[in-house]
Each structure stands twice: as C-alpha cells, then as structure tokens.
Design a protein around this motif. Structure first.
Motif, PDB file in Angstrom:
ATOM      1  N   THR A  43       0.830  -1.210   0.000  1.00 29.01           N
ATOM      2  CA  THR A  43       0.000   0.000   0.000  1.00 29.01           C
ATOM      3  C   THR A  43       0.861   1.254   0.000  1.00 29.01           C
ATOM      4  O   THR A  43       0.581   2.228  -0.725  1.00 29.01           O
ATOM      5  CB  THR A  43      -0.929   0.000   1.223  1.00 29.01           C
ATOM      6  N   MET A  44       1.933   1.242   0.792  1.00 25.86           N
ATOM      7  CA  MET A  44       2.811   2.411   0.850  1.00 25.86           C
ATOM      8  C   MET A  44       3.569   2.610  -0.457  1.00 25.86           C
ATOM      9  O   MET A  44       3.863   3.755  -0.839  1.00 25.86           O
ATOM     10  CB  MET A  44       3.807   2.246   2.005  1.00 25.86           C
ATOM     11  N   PRO A  95      -4.405  -3.461  -2.091  1.00 32.01           N
ATOM     12  CA  PRO A  95      -3.393  -2.429  -1.849  1.00 32.01           C
ATOM     13  C   PRO A  95      -3.457  -1.287  -2.860  1.00 32.01           C
ATOM     14  O   PRO A  95      -3.071  -0.157  -2.548  1.00 32.01           O
ATOM     15  CB  PRO A  95      -2.080  -3.207  -1.969  1.00 32.01           C
ATOM     16  N   LEU A  96      -3.945  -1.592  -4.081  1.00 34.66           N
ATOM     17  CA  LEU A  96      -4.039  -0.545  -5.102  1.00 34.66           C
ATOM     18  C   LEU A  96      -5.005   0.546  -4.686  1.00 34.66           C
ATOM     19  O   LEU A  96      -4.673   1.734  -4.703  1.00 34.66           O
ATOM     20  CB  LEU A  96      -4.463  -1.164  -6.431  1.00 34.66           C
ATOM     21  N   VAL A  97      -6.219   0.164  -4.277  1.00 35.45           N
ATOM     22  CA  VAL A  97      -7.203   1.181  -3.891  1.00 35.45           C
ATOM     23  C   VAL A  97      -6.799   1.828  -2.564  1.00 35.45           C
ATOM     24  O   VAL A  97      -7.017   3.036  -2.368  1.00 35.45           O
ATOM     25  CB  VAL A  97      -8.616   0.563  -3.810  1.00 35.45           C
ATOM     26  N   GLY A  98      -6.204   1.053  -1.651  1.00 39.36           N
ATOM     27  CA  GLY A  98      -5.744   1.648  -0.401  1.00 39.36           C
ATOM     28  C   GLY A  98      -4.640   2.661  -0.626  1.00 39.36           C
ATOM     29  O   GLY A  98      -4.642   3.750  -0.029  1.00 39.36           O
ATOM     30  N   GLY A  99      -3.678   2.318  -1.504  1.00 41.69           N
ATOM     31  CA  GLY A  99      -2.583   3.248  -1.793  1.00 41.69           C
ATOM     32  C   GLY A  99      -3.064   4.500  -2.499  1.00 41.69           C
ATOM     33  O   GLY A  99      -2.585   5.611  -2.211  1.00 41.69           O
ATOM     34  N   MET A 118     -10.277  -2.460   3.662  1.00 41.37           N
ATOM     35  CA  MET A 118      -9.015  -3.123   4.009  1.00 41.37           C
ATOM     36  C   MET A 118      -8.976  -3.573   5.471  1.00 41.37           C
ATOM     37  O   MET A 118      -7.910  -3.675   6.073  1.00 41.37           O
ATOM     38  CB  MET A 118      -7.831  -2.200   3.709  1.00 41.37           C
ATOM     39  N   VAL A 119     -10.131  -3.852   6.033  1.00 41.53           N
ATOM     40  CA  VAL A 119     -10.229  -4.389   7.380  1.00 41.53           C
ATOM     41  C   VAL A 119     -10.705  -5.844   7.331  1.00 41.53           C
ATOM     42  O   VAL A 119     -11.084  -6.424   8.334  1.00 41.53           O
ATOM     43  CB  VAL A 119     -11.180  -3.518   8.235  1.00 41.53           C
ATOM     44  N   ALA A 128      -7.104  -8.938  -2.331  1.00 41.80           N
ATOM     45  CA  ALA A 128      -7.523  -8.424  -1.028  1.00 41.80           C
ATOM     46  C   ALA A 128      -6.349  -8.464  -0.051  1.00 41.80           C
ATOM     47  O   ALA A 128      -5.577  -9.430  -0.013  1.00 41.80           O
ATOM     48  CB  ALA A 128      -8.685  -9.236  -0.491  1.00 41.80           C
ATOM     49  N   ALA A 129      -6.207  -7.423   0.733  1.00 41.82           N
ATOM     50  CA  ALA A 129      -5.113  -7.322   1.697  1.00 41.82           C
ATOM     51  C   ALA A 129      -5.581  -6.471   2.865  1.00 41.82           C
ATOM     52  O   ALA A 129      -6.640  -5.844   2.834  1.00 41.82           O
ATOM     53  CB  ALA A 129      -3.862  -6.715   1.045  1.00 41.82           C
ATOM     54  N   THR A 130      -4.769  -6.469   3.901  1.00 35.75           N
ATOM     55  CA  THR A 130      -5.010  -5.593   5.037  1.00 35.75           C
ATOM     56  C   THR A 130      -3.708  -4.915   5.412  1.00 35.75           C
ATOM     57  O   THR A 130      -2.642  -5.227   4.856  1.00 35.75           O
ATOM     58  CB  THR A 130      -5.579  -6.378   6.231  1.00 35.75           C
TER      59      THR A 130
END
Length: 388
Positions: A176-177, A242-246, A322-323, A336-338
C-alpha cells in the motif's frame, strides 16, 4: 505625567512574576505531556512484550491411519487437549504430502492453545482443573515452555490467537505504501514546483493554494469516502486491495507533500536563482539543476513524514474495505489485503483475552516503524540541510 521609581519597580516586579508563572506553567505542561507519554509506552510495553513469547508443548506424534483423517489421533489424548487446533489440522495434510510418515513416530515442539499460553503468563484463562494439572506436570518435566513467538512474524491473521500473526498485514502495508509513494511523491513535488516556481500569482493560483491548505486539515475519513466513491464505485478498482488503499492514502498525503515541498523550495535563497539566470540558464534549468537539488533534503524529509502519517491511518482504509480477514499474504496489488493499523483494529475487537497482547504487540511494531521513519527524516535533514 511621569511615573516615580517605585511605581516603575512595582510594574517590573509584576511583569517578572507573570513571566515566571508562564515559565512554570509551560514547564508543567511539558512535564505532564512527558508523563503521559511515559505511561503510554509503559502500558504498551507491559501488555505488548508478552506477545513476543508463545507457549509450546513437546508431544509424541504417532502417524497412524486414523491420524490421516483426524490429526488429534496422532497425540496422547490428555496432551492433545492443550495443543492448538491449528497444528492438529496440519497433520492430515502432512501425511498426504509425505506418505512415508505413515507408521512412524517422532517428538516435536508444537503450538499450545491460547489458554495454555495465558496460564503460563499468569493471565486469566479458561483452562479446566484437569488441563492445568496436565500443563503443570509437563512444565515440571520441561515439555511445556514459553519460546520466542516466530508465529507472530511468520503468519497472517487467524481466528485462534496463538496462531495469529502480522505477516500478511505487514506485506499489505508495504504494498500500500509503495502505491502511495508512486502516486503522491511525483505528483506532489511537480505540483509544488509549478505553484512555487512557474505559476503566476493570480486569483486562480490563490484559490488552489487555499484549497491545498484546507485539504491538509480535513478528517482522513473523508478521503476514504472519496476513494470509495471514485476509485471503487466509478473506476471499479478492486475493493480491499493495496491498489485502492494506496490511491486513497495518496490523496490524503498529497497536500502534506505539496506544502513540505513548497517550504523546502522557499528555503533556497533567491541569489542562487539570480546567479543561474545570470549565466544564461532557462527557468526550467534553474529549477532542475540548482533549486531542486538544494531543496531535495527538505522534500525527502517532508515526504517521509507524510508517508509515516499515512501508514498510521485506519479510517480511510476501513472505508475501502481493508479491514477484511486476511490469513494469507497478498500476491498482487489487486488482491484483497489488510494493513497493520486495520489488523490492530480487528484484534482490538476480538473477545478472546489472548488478543489483547496481540493488539499491544502490533501497536509496538507499528510504533517502532513510525519512530524509525521519523528518525530517518530527522537524520536526513541534519545530514543534508544547508544554512544560508
């Protein structure tokens, strides 16, 4: 009318008393803040350090025919009551992967269940009297002990506290970072360069600057709602990835990087720009070859602090999903990731007492990373900073 010496002396004494009171109040506030910080770290250490140890039990494994269907059958019935179910479930798979194990036996250290771990650490637990007697008997013979909890760093999430780890969340955080850095850093730096070095000072740029400053101060959950509405619902980016979270965190980090970059650019003296213009450089050459290299230490430190702030965010990532329960490491940026903050949030809501120390242990890991990033920013600034 002139004042007498005594009146002036009385006024000076009152001013000095006010100054002394302000000084002591400031020192008291600083001391109180330091006390709260010490208490916070002491509480986290007392609750989190036990998470880095886990109870293990040495068992005699008899790989028989029944064990290929039910793992518990490979162990002594009394001992199997204190062994983690996560290991029992592995035994049938071990026999399928290696048929030569059938008919053999071995001694092996395996995970004890969470209640045994809590019992050995002196915490509340739900062990029966018979199970406690078994644990005490095995502990006296050295077959039950606390060891370094490699599971905490080598596995993902689990519904059983003893087999829960932060690996999947740590990998998700890194991915994500990376997305956040790849989007926010170049866009933020180039935006700041344009506003500071190229854009005319007119009403449009003033409106843009005001909005950038406002964006840096709005609640982070609004960026999560924005990411949900635009990236997921409109563009169809996979939820919980991670793409949408980043991308969501990049929106939140952009104003921080832009403001930090503009501050670093302003710290470069105008004399350097004038000297470069004097030898025939174009405006872009002045910025690229002279201003930007000198401002880069400040840009890097501001960006690192912005990313550290984004790493600790939970609310926007919860909004974009992401939870979720993620037991395995994500293999791509669209799976999917957290992340660590969301994993800590999930553990904090678990009713099992053993998850309390997992939560505190995860907080210690996250705090260590954040402290390292902020320390790196300070070191970079001290090493490369130039005073004019």
């Amino acid at each position: 009318m002139s004042q007498s010496f005594d009146e002036i002396s009385a006024q000076l004494k009152r001013r000095h008393r006010k100054s002394a009171r302000l000084k002591w109040i400031s020192m008291g506030a600083l001391g109180l803040a330091g006390l709260f910080l010490v208490l916070f770290f002491a509480d986290m250490l007392s609750k989190g350090l036990p998470a880095f140890q886990q109870a293990y039990v040495q068992v005699e494994l008899d790989y028989n025919e029944e064990a290929s269907r039910m793992g518990r059958a490979a162990m002594d019935p009394e001992v199997s009551r204190i062994v983690s179910r996560s290991f029992e479930r592995l035994i049938p798979g071990m026999l399928r992967d290696d048929p030569d194990l059938l008919g053999t036996s071995e001694q092996r250290w395996v995970l004890a269940k969470g209640e045994v771990d809590q019992y050995l650490k002196g915490h509340r637990n739900k062990l029966s009297e018979a199970e406690r007697e078994v644990v005490d008997e095995l502990a006296e013979s050295g077959r039950v002990t606390l060891k370094f909890n490699t599971t905490f760093f080598s596995r993902g999430d689990s519904k059983m506290a003893e087999s829960s780890g932060i690996l999947a969340a740590a990998v998700g955080t890194v991915m994500t970072m990376l997305v956040t850095l790849a989007i926010a850093f170049p866009i933020g730096v180039m935006t700041a360069l344009y506003l500071e070095e190229f854009a005319p000072d007119n009403r449009l740029t003033q409106v843009i600057e005001i909005n950038i400053n406002n964006l840096a101060a709005i609640p982070s959950i609004l960026f999560g709602l924005l990411g949900l509405a635009i990236f997921i619902n409109f563009f169809g980016v996979p939820r919980s990835s991670p793409l949408v979270g980043g991308m969501t965190l990049a929106l939140m980090t952009l104003p921080v990087i832009i403001i930090a970059t503009r501050t670093a650019l302003r710290s470069v003296p105008d004399s350097i720009r004038h000297a470069a213009f004097g030898v025939g450089c174009s405006r872009w050459q002045v910025v690229r070859d002279h201003v930007l290299p000198l401002a880069m230490p400040g840009i890097m430190t501001g960006s690192i602090i912005g990313l550290a702030q984004a790493m600790g965010e939970t609310a926007p990532l919860i909004i974009v999903g992401m939870v979720a329960f993620i037991p395995d490491v994500s293999a791509s940026f669209t799976q999917a990731a957290t992340v660590l903050p969301a994993q800590i949030f999930t553990w904090a809501g678990e009713p099992d007492r053993a998850f309390v120390e997992k939560t505190a242990g995860g907080i210690l890991v996250l705090l260590s990373i954040l402290i390292f990033l902020n320390a790196a920013a300070v070191v970079l600034r001290k090493k490369f900073e130039r005073r004019w």
